[in-house]
Design a protein around this motif. Structure first.
Motif, mmCIF file in Angstrom:
data_model
loop_
_atom_site.group_PDB
_atom_site.id
_atom_site.type_symbol
_atom_site.label_atom_id
_atom_site.label_comp_id
_atom_site.label_asym_id
_atom_site.label_seq_id
_atom_site.Cartn_x
_atom_site.Cartn_y
_atom_site.Cartn_z
ATOM 1 N N ALA A 53 1.954 8.822 -28.507
ATOM 2 C CA ALA A 53 0.569 9.275 -28.734
ATOM 3 C C ALA A 53 0.622 10.791 -28.930
ATOM 4 C CB ALA A 53 -0.329 8.902 -27.563
ATOM 5 N N ILE A 54 0.589 11.188 -30.204
ATOM 6 C CA ILE A 54 0.849 12.571 -30.590
ATOM 7 C C ILE A 54 -0.442 13.340 -30.855
ATOM 8 C CG2 ILE A 54 2.012 14.013 -32.329
ATOM 9 C CD1 ILE A 54 3.814 12.265 -30.508
ATOM 10 N N GLY A 55 -1.460 12.629 -31.334
ATOM 11 C CA GLY A 55 -2.684 13.302 -31.795
ATOM 12 C C GLY A 55 -3.574 13.809 -30.682
ATOM 13 N N GLY A 56 -3.545 13.165 -29.510
ATOM 14 C CA GLY A 56 -4.377 13.631 -28.391
ATOM 15 C C GLY A 56 -3.680 14.791 -27.730
ATOM 16 N N ASP A 57 -4.074 16.019 -28.059
ATOM 17 C CA ASP A 57 -3.304 17.163 -27.581
ATOM 18 C C ASP A 57 -4.152 18.342 -27.157
ATOM 19 O OD1 ASP A 57 -4.189 17.981 -29.991
ATOM 20 O OD2 ASP A 57 -2.239 18.515 -30.808
ATOM 21 N N CYS A 58 -5.438 18.067 -26.858
ATOM 22 C CA CYS A 58 -6.234 19.141 -26.250
ATOM 23 C C CYS A 58 -7.367 18.521 -25.445
ATOM 24 C CB CYS A 58 -6.736 20.123 -27.301
ATOM 25 S SG CYS A 58 -7.891 19.445 -28.472
ATOM 26 N N PRO A 59 -7.988 19.310 -24.558
ATOM 27 C CA PRO A 59 -9.051 18.744 -23.727
ATOM 28 C C PRO A 59 -10.139 18.128 -24.600
ATOM 29 C CG PRO A 59 -8.426 20.926 -22.927
ATOM 30 C CD PRO A 59 -7.727 20.729 -24.239
ATOM 31 N N GLY A 60 -10.553 16.920 -24.268
ATOM 32 C CA GLY A 60 -11.595 16.249 -25.035
ATOM 33 C C GLY A 60 -11.082 15.510 -26.251
ATOM 34 N N LYS A 61 -9.775 15.438 -26.441
ATOM 35 C CA LYS A 61 -9.214 14.755 -27.619
ATOM 36 C C LYS A 61 -8.162 13.747 -27.173
ATOM 37 C CE LYS A 61 -6.727 15.716 -31.918
ATOM 38 N NZ LYS A 61 -5.822 16.721 -32.497
ATOM 39 N N THR A 62 -8.517 12.469 -27.248
ATOM 40 C CA THR A 62 -7.573 11.407 -26.895
ATOM 41 C C THR A 62 -7.626 10.333 -27.964
ATOM 42 O OG1 THR A 62 -9.250 10.290 -25.559
ATOM 43 C CG2 THR A 62 -7.776 11.814 -24.404
ATOM 44 N N GLU A 63 -6.634 9.454 -27.947
ATOM 45 C CA GLU A 63 -6.532 8.426 -28.988
ATOM 46 C C GLU A 63 -6.526 7.001 -28.452
ATOM 47 O OE1 GLU A 63 -3.988 10.379 -32.533
ATOM 48 O OE2 GLU A 63 -2.795 9.920 -30.752
ATOM 49 N N LEU A 64 -6.137 6.826 -27.189
ATOM 50 C CA LEU A 64 -5.927 5.484 -26.651
ATOM 51 C C LEU A 64 -7.010 5.107 -25.645
ATOM 52 C CD1 LEU A 64 -2.090 5.616 -25.850
ATOM 53 C CD2 LEU A 64 -3.225 5.140 -28.044
#
Lengths: 348, 348
Positions: free
Chosen positions: A232-243
């Motif tokens: 899971a590479i795209g979730g990389d800052c506060p408030g940004k997740t993918e799963l």
């Protein structure tokens, strides 16, 4: 007049153009395999490094960060911005450059573009995690999110892990077409998919690299079967997740530097003491990675300073005796160190 | 092939050589007077700035620091090392470079040497403090410590405050000779002194810029008379001070950014709540500086990120339409921001 500067006063600079030449000189896949080996070697000596969370300057539209680290011999830092609105203006969302320095003298020894290099090292990092966590027989990867990072992820997986069957999906079919066109002829079996469900059908590895600055659920719980490894590479800052958090809950979670991942990664959705294992422990044998073929393993990647350090050290080594850099007159070098003013005066 | 990069992808770079040309193009004294005005203007809008203590990476032989700040429109940071043992090896104790960036896009807009520029801005800062704290009739300065910073201090005082009678002292007479030779013919009345007591005789302003990494007492209490203004510049890291604590105790102390000065400045010798006034408050009228002609005022200077920011902004403005920079291809600039890989592939 041009003053002659001593060798130590000159700092090699690798431009974007020269970085691309260097990558082609080495070969894209060998370059990423080398980066993966460099990252692995540095993760294996994790305790030697100074580790601090990145130092960010936030505005309404983005963030500018400095990411320093040191192994006691060399010091490196990366400047990187994140501005999601840039793409609409025809600019890069993320740009980066970095510096490597000698700890003993404090003198910088490399100044380099890192926009291209970060894309390469991010993919190499996923390949390292996959090598240590996925099933050994993994051949098929679902690539969810077909933006700027996607082709790099696919090539690193092929170079490091022999993963050459790729199932592509993006919410925007044009992105999938771009990714497929870029990867054509590079030795992959490519399948373009129109739903995420279709993309992960039969995949041993799932890599998500989507760009929305939001809590997304690119993958929901019922989509992910036993035995899969997820990057899971795209979730990389506060408030940004993918799963969806239920996936995280039933996965064995692996991190880079946990204090940073708890703020920026998928596990920001979980309790502050949600159990995780740091990947360096798996790499140096202190902890176990995948325990059974049925485990779901999750690499919650956010990108850490040591990876940039590894990449800068590799580039510094590779440019020696090549034409892929120019020397910059960056360091004032008076004949007598106490006579900086005399140097300035004589330049007049 | 060389790929054509767009204008935004190019970052102006000011080398040491070009910085010296720029300084001579403007004139050394006008350059420092401009820097003083730029620092004063930024200190007057202090509240707008992001302020953090510097981020240091320490080793046995020195420190490498990153000093970032932002006013919400632009972002700047400086890389600076401090390695006292370097001088014995013929290297600079302090080298520096810096970056200015656009907060809205996150793109860097200037990359510059800052070894020469830091020497200039440090002197300009002392001149600003002196302008606001010394007696208005001050004409004579004792310059204690005649190393790399000394000539800059003298010229900035002359340019900003009309102080042109200088009494030089250094523990090493060769340093005093070097300083006097460099300042000869530049409009000063110079007196070389063989003791600190001799140097401060009749001085309205005392500036100390000594380099030992130790608790020193360059000045002891009985040496300093009423009405004097002191710039203590050399005490700028933990364990390094120049003044006896009794002098600090009977002075009105002025600081840049107090949380940093308590760690690095002369006041590290005092209680953690020793009363101080921040200089920006004097500059914008919120606090009083010197109250009577008999006060001893002490500027406990350690150097703060905003001064570097002011200097970088000034240089960025001054190089426009000059030949004193080159453009570096630092930022990857694909036609389609999502197609970074395509740009790399086509460069092959």
């Amino acid at each position: 007049m041009t003053l002659k500067a001593s060798k130590l006063a000159m700092v090699p600079f690798v431009s974007v153009d020269n970085m691309m030449r260097l990558v082609h000189h080495v070969g894209i896949e060998p370059f990423m395999a080398d980066l993966a080996a460099a990252i692995e070697a540095d993760f294996a000596r994790w305790d030697l490094f100074d580790k601090t969370p990145r130092l960010g300057s936030h505005s309404d539209v983005g963030v500018i960060e400095l990411m320093p680290t040191s192994d006691g011999i060399q010091y490196g830092f990366k400047y990187v911005n994140g501005h999601p609105k840039n793409m609409k203006e025809g600019l890069q969302t993320v740009t980066a450059f970095g510096v490597l320095a000698d700890v003993d003298s404090g003198y910088p020894i490399l100044f380099s573009e890192m926009t291209v290099l970060t894309a390469l090292r991010t993919a190499a990092m996923s390949a390292v995690a996959t090598r240590h966590l996925a099933r050994k027989d993994a051949r098929t990867m679902a690539m969810i999110g077909n933006g700027a990072q996607s082709e790099f992820q696919c090539l690193a997986q092929k170079a490091v892990n022999g993963i050459d069957q790729i199932r592509l999906y993006d919410i925007d079919p044009a992105a999938t077409d771009k990714c497929a066109a870029n990867l054509a002829g590079l030795g992959f079996e490519l399948v373009k998919c129109t739903t995420p469900e279709d993309a992960i059908e039969g995949a041993d590895v799932i890599t998500t690299a989507t760009a929305d600055k939001d809590m997304q659920t690119i993958l929901t719980d019922n989509m992910v079967g036993a035995g899969v490894h997820i990057n899971a590479i795209g979730g990389d800052c506060p408030g940004k997740t993918e799963l969806h958090r239920d996936i995280v809950a039933r996965s064995a979670v692996f991190t880079e530097y946990t204090p940073q991942t708890r703020i920026e990664g998928e596990i920001q959705q979980m309790a502050p003491d949600h159990p995780v294992t740091e990947l360096w422990q798996v790499i140096n044998g202190a902890a176990q990675g995948r325990k059974t073929a049925a485990d779901i393993t999750l690499f919650d990647g956010v990108g850490f300073a040591i990876e940039d350090f590894s990449a800068l050290r590799y580039v510094h080594e590779k440019i020696q005796d090549t034409p892929f850099y120019i020397d910059l007159d960056l360091i004032a070098d008076p004949d007598d160190p106490r006579d900086l003013f005399g140097m300035l005066k004589r330049a007049g």
